[in-house]
Structure formats: C-alpha cells, structure tokens
Design a protein around this motif. Structure first.
Motif: not given
Lengths: 116, 112
Positions: B29, B31-32, B51-55, B67-68
């Motif tokens: 999992s 974070a980046y 980062r995980e919140n960037e597509k 794509d997480t």
C-alpha cells in the motif's frame, strides 16, 4: 554538478578477505542508503542513515556486514569475511529528508565486487 | 506474498513511437511510487515520483500514471529516441517512506 562518489569502482578479492567500500554523499543531503544489485535479486536495500545515525539495517547480513558514517561526508560498508555470494554491485545513494521522508534518491556509480 | 512486477522481457520499439512500461504490485500500500532509469555500468537516476492521491504526472516527454485500485503504474515515453534506451525501474515505499522496494526493471530498446 553534485554527485555521489564511491570508491573503489571495482574490487576483486579472495574469499575470507575484508572488503571496505566508501561513499561520499552529496553535500547537504542528510540521508544515505546502501543497496546491493544482482541479476537474481535486483536492487535491494541493505541499510540507511539519517543525520549519520543508522535507522534501518534489516536488509544486511549482520554477522559479516557493517555500515557506518564516521562523518557527514563519508559512509562505509564493510564485509568481513567476504564470501563468493557477496559478489554484486554495491550502490550508495543519498537524499534530503523533508520531515520523516526521503523522496528522490541520488545514486553513485557503484562498486563492482567479485569474491573468488 | 509481496511482489513488484515489471515486464521481464525487453521492450523493442521504433524511434518516434510511444513506449509504455508497466509496474504491477501485490500486497503493498504505497504512499508513492517512483521511476528510475539505469544505464549499463551506472547507478539508477531518478525520473519521476507520483503520490497515491495523484492520477498522472508529466515531465517533458515522460508521463506516469498511478492506479491504486488496479495496483499498477504505467510509464510512458512519447516521441521515443534511441537515447531513451535503458533499463527502467519502478520503486515504491514499504510502510517506511525511506525504504524503497525496487522492481527488477524493464529493458527498453528504441530502434532508429
């Protein structure tokens, strides 16, 4: 052009001998990493330091490997005694930590170690 | 078990085409995720971090997606050049943001 430097670039030694590899991180970087790269295992983290203090060496065989940072401009990785299975390329990398995290890492050219 | 998988076979493409490299991971999992380039006899060189919140992230001819849900990152080089030929490594953090776990890399060969 700031770079990580490593010495020696190549080392051939006989089994049982001591090997010391040296690294000069980029000036101003506060985190230093040691990696080992082989064809079979790829790039593996051995240990890393923050502000010269060892934070994690769980990837390192403790009985024969040791890593130190005598000062901010020098990191060393020592193998004693060396074994043929230690043959690999050893990379040092440095980075700057913002808070608890280090992001991009800058790698040195590596030390190619051959143990016969 | 935890795995990071990159195309083990070399990717051969024609100059000017877009190269797409894949990095899949299992039981992490992060974070980046980072991408590095490695030339023969040299150390890896940092290219991009996402980062995980960037597509998506772009830098000149490079584009990275993350794509997480699929647990996958794609690395694109547009208008590829023979000078882009190298091994490309993906790396992700494993709980400790300082501890990067590297994939085994994909060798890209761009033919003139």
């Amino acid at each position: 052009d700031a770079r990580v430097t490593q010495t020696p670039r190549h080392k051939v030694t006989e089994m049982g001998q001591e090997v010391t590899m040296r690294c000069q991180p980029i000036l101003g970087h506060n985190t230093v990493f040691w990696y080992r790269q082989t064809m079979m295992q790829g790039l593996e983290l051995l240990a890393y330091f923050r502000n010269r203090a060892p934070l994690d060496d769980s990837g390192m065989p403790k009985d024969r490997f040791s890593a130190e940072m005598p000062d901010a401009t020098l990191a060393t990785l020592k193998i004693q005694p060396s074994e043929p299975r230690d043959s690999a390329v050893y990379f040092c990398a440095s980075g700057f930590s913002r808070g608890a995290d280090t992001y991009e890492q800058y790698f040195g050219p590596g030390t190619r170690l051959t143990v016969t | 078990s935890q795995k990071i998988e990159q195309n083990s076979e070399a990717l051969n493409i024609q100059e000017g085409k877009t190269a797409t490299l894949t990095c899949n991971y299992t039981n992490y999992s992060p974070a980046y995720l980072q991408w590095y380039r490695q030339d023969p006899g040299r150390g890896p060189v940092f290219l991009l971090l996402i980062r995980e919140n960037e597509k998506e992230k772009r830098k000149e001819r490079l584009k990275v997606t993350f794509d997480t849900t699929l647990k996958q990152s794609l690395f694109h080089i547009t208008a590829s050049q023979p000078a882009d030929s190298a091994t490309y490594l993906c790396a992700l953090d494993n709980l400790d943001a300082n501890k990067l776990i590297f994939g085994t890399g994909t060798l890209l060969a761009v033919q003139p």
